[in-house]
Design a protein around this motif. Structure first.
Motif, short mmCIF file in Angstrom:
data_model
loop_
_atom_site.label_atom_id
_atom_site.label_comp_id
_atom_site.label_asym_id
_atom_site.label_seq_id
_atom_site.Cartn_x
_atom_site.Cartn_y
_atom_site.Cartn_z
N PRO A 1 0.98 -1.24 0.04
CA PRO A 1 -0.02 -0.02 -0.02
C PRO A 1 0.97 1.19 -0.05
CG PRO A 1 0.03 -0.86 2.21
CD PRO A 1 0.78 -1.71 1.32
N HIS A 2 0.14 2.28 -0.50
CA HIS A 2 0.99 3.59 -0.60
C HIS A 2 0.66 4.43 0.80
CE1 HIS A 2 -2.92 5.53 -1.34
NE2 HIS A 2 -3.16 4.82 -2.36
N ALA A 3 1.81 5.25 1.11
CA ALA A 3 1.54 6.19 2.03
C ALA A 3 0.77 7.31 1.50
CB ALA A 3 2.98 6.58 2.64
N VAL B 1 -0.95 -1.63 10.43
CA VAL B 1 -0.99 -1.27 8.82
C VAL B 1 0.24 -0.28 8.76
CG1 VAL B 1 -2.18 -0.12 7.17
CG2 VAL B 1 -3.59 -1.46 8.90
N PRO B 2 1.22 -0.72 7.81
CA PRO B 2 2.53 0.15 8.00
C PRO B 2 2.44 1.35 6.88
CG PRO B 2 2.86 -1.92 6.93
CD PRO B 2 1.55 -2.11 7.47
N SER B 3 1.97 0.89 5.78
CA SER B 3 1.46 1.78 4.62
C SER B 3 3.00 2.22 4.06
CB SER B 3 0.63 3.21 4.95
OG SER B 3 -0.34 2.95 5.41
N GLY B 4 3.18 3.66 4.03
CA GLY B 4 4.50 4.00 3.39
C GLY B 4 5.89 3.45 4.18
N ARG C 1 -10.45 -9.05 8.06
CA ARG C 1 -9.24 -10.16 7.70
C ARG C 1 -8.67 -9.83 6.47
NH1 ARG C 1 -8.96 -14.46 4.40
NH2 ARG C 1 -7.78 -16.27 5.16
N THR C 2 -7.48 -9.49 6.60
CA THR C 2 -6.61 -9.02 5.54
C THR C 2 -5.41 -9.22 5.24
OG1 THR C 2 -6.24 -6.63 4.28
CG2 THR C 2 -6.52 -6.55 6.92
N SER C 3 -4.59 -9.07 4.29
CA SER C 3 -2.96 -9.06 4.37
C SER C 3 -2.75 -7.57 4.41
CB SER C 3 -2.30 -9.55 3.19
OG SER C 3 -3.08 -8.90 1.96
N GLY C 4 -1.47 -7.16 4.21
CA GLY C 4 -0.97 -5.86 4.33
C GLY C 4 -0.79 -5.37 5.58
N THR C 5 -0.33 -6.20 6.75
CA THR C 5 -0.04 -5.62 8.02
C THR C 5 1.37 -6.38 8.30
OG1 THR C 5 -1.12 -7.59 9.18
CG2 THR C 5 -2.60 -5.77 8.60
N ILE C 6 1.79 -5.80 9.45
CA ILE C 6 3.07 -6.36 9.87
C ILE C 6 2.84 -6.16 11.47
CG2 ILE C 6 4.75 -5.85 8.01
CD1 ILE C 6 5.99 -3.50 9.61
N SER C 7 4.00 -6.17 12.24
CA SER C 7 4.01 -5.86 13.63
C SER C 7 4.89 -4.92 14.03
CB SER C 7 4.05 -7.26 14.49
OG SER C 7 5.30 -7.48 14.55
#
Length: 413
Positions: A94-96, A188-191, A300-306
């Motif tokens: 994903p973009h920032a 959600v880390p985005s940019g 329920r999604t992808s596009g995440t980290i910790s």
């Protein structure tokens, strides 16, 4: 004089010997029982300590101290399952997005201007370097107590702001000491993903300058909003950039198109994530996870980290730099000159060097500040906030940053 009865003497000696044996057996049994009790207690104590430090790795997810307990450790898989919760498909990083949505500046075409499509020369900023580490005045025991106090402050702030979702990670880069609050939860880390992506690229071109002069052409194959891309705001298709310029835009300008160019250069999202997972992948960006946002909405999604993963990336980046600065010196330069204002500047004295990327996703109301702060000692600070407004998120990041600054300051008084 009458002699002792020999039979009686033998019986007496036998009784005495039996008593000694029984006594020895009793003593041995008591020692074994005591050892088992001590062993079990030590294991329980270690388990309790591990649970406190890493609640997501021990027992059920409900052992965490916040309400966001729907998260379960993901399994790397591409199989889709049916679910009734809100789903979000993510095929690329994903973009920032900008915290606000100002009217974008007109493109060169809208202004009726022509553009020079040749790549502009990139002028490198002065190389960033860390200041010498100060002399700590607090004892290790005192520092441990103060670190516990810092964790309590973060937790109390989190509990008193139930309208926010907060995750926090602190790492002393000089000692490896770390402390987190919900640092294993999905964020959600985005940019901010430009950090691990850039790490992978600089590792691959370590010691080589040629590839950074490779020319990349901006064309329609890279879609991006003019709200989230400096390139889309200011250039038309056909404009060329050196790879070094693209790398700078991805980090210092939070440019979504530039970040996607870098990912494509490295072979695509799947290939990039393989290398990123070698550094850390507690939650990999392509994992499907379930979590609740600050409003209680379930995804329920992808596009995440910790935050833990981001801490690992920053630690890896720092230690690579200390061993051989030439590998990722340019990444440090770009983070040091980031054009997006950091909320942490309000928490530290003027002049403090804060190298950062602020990931922002206005659709999810998610803000992730990822910083290396050069203050008394170098440390990584990752603060993630979901809030109803960018102002509320910025205030939370600045407040938790101030608590961190006071902890460091107290260690070096």
């Amino acid at each position: 004089m009458r002699r002792p009865n020999p039979t009686f003497l033998k019986k007496a000696e036998g009784i005495k010997s039996s008593r000694k044996k029984r006594t020895l057996i009793i003593i041995l049994v008591a020692l074994v029982i005591a050892f088992v009790v001590v062993f079990i207690n030590s294991i329980a104590a270690s388990q309790a300590m591990y649970r406190l430090q890493y609640p997501g790795l021990v027992g059920a997810a409900s052992t965490t101290t916040t309400e966001y307990s729907a998260y379960q450790r993901p399994v790397h898989t591409t199989t889709e399952t049916t679910t009734e919760v809100t789903t979000t498909a993510t095929t690329t990083l994903p973009h920032a997005e900008l915290a606000a949505t100002p009217t974008p500046s007109p493109s060169p075409e809208e202004l009726g201007r022509t553009q020079n499509n040749s790549p502009d020369i990139y002028i490198e900023d002065p190389n960033f370097s860390f200041q010498p580490i100060a002399i700590q005045t607090a004892s290790y025991q005192q520092r441990a107590v103060m670190l516990d106090n810092l964790k309590e402050q973060v937790t109390n702030y989190q509990k008193s702001h139930t309208n926010l979702r907060i995750c926090y990670e602190f790492i002393s880069l000089s000692t490896g000491e770390r402390m987190g609050v919900d640092e294993l939860d999905p964020v959600v880390p985005s940019g901010a993903m430009s950090i691990p992506v850039s790490i992978v690229l600089y590792d691959k071109v370590a010691g080589v300058t040629g590839p950074l002069s490779e020319v990349i052409t901006y064309n329609s194959s890279y879609k991006g909003s003019r709200y989230s891309s400096y390139i889309a705001k200011n250039y038309s298709y056909g404009k060329q950039f050196y790879l070094r310029t693209i790398l700078n835009y991805a980090v210092s300008k939070n440019d979504s198109i530039a970040l996607n160019y870098v990912i494509n250069y490295l072979g695509g999202t799947e290939e990039v994530l393989k290398d990123i997972r070698k550094i850390s992948g507690y939650i990999s960006f392509d994992d499907k996870v379930i979590y609740k946002d600050y409003n209680g909405k379930e995804y329920r999604t992808s596009g995440t980290i910790s935050c833990y993963d981001m801490g690992q990336y920053l630690s890896y980046m720092y230690h690579t730099f200390t061993i051989n600065p030439s590998v990722n010196q340019r990444l440090f330069n770009d983070m040091a000159s980031n054009e997006i204002a950091s909320p942490l500047t309000a928490a530290f004295p003027p002049g403090t060097k804060i190298l950062h990327v602020l990931g922002r996703n206005t659709e999810r109301r998610a803000y992730m500040e990822c910083a290396i702060v050069d203050y008394k000692e170098p440390f990584a600070l990752i603060i993630y906030v979901e809030a109803g407004s960018s102002d509320a998120a910025g205030t939370a990041i600045a407040t938790l940053g101030k608590h961190t600054q006071e902890f460091i300051e107290a260690c070096y008084k």
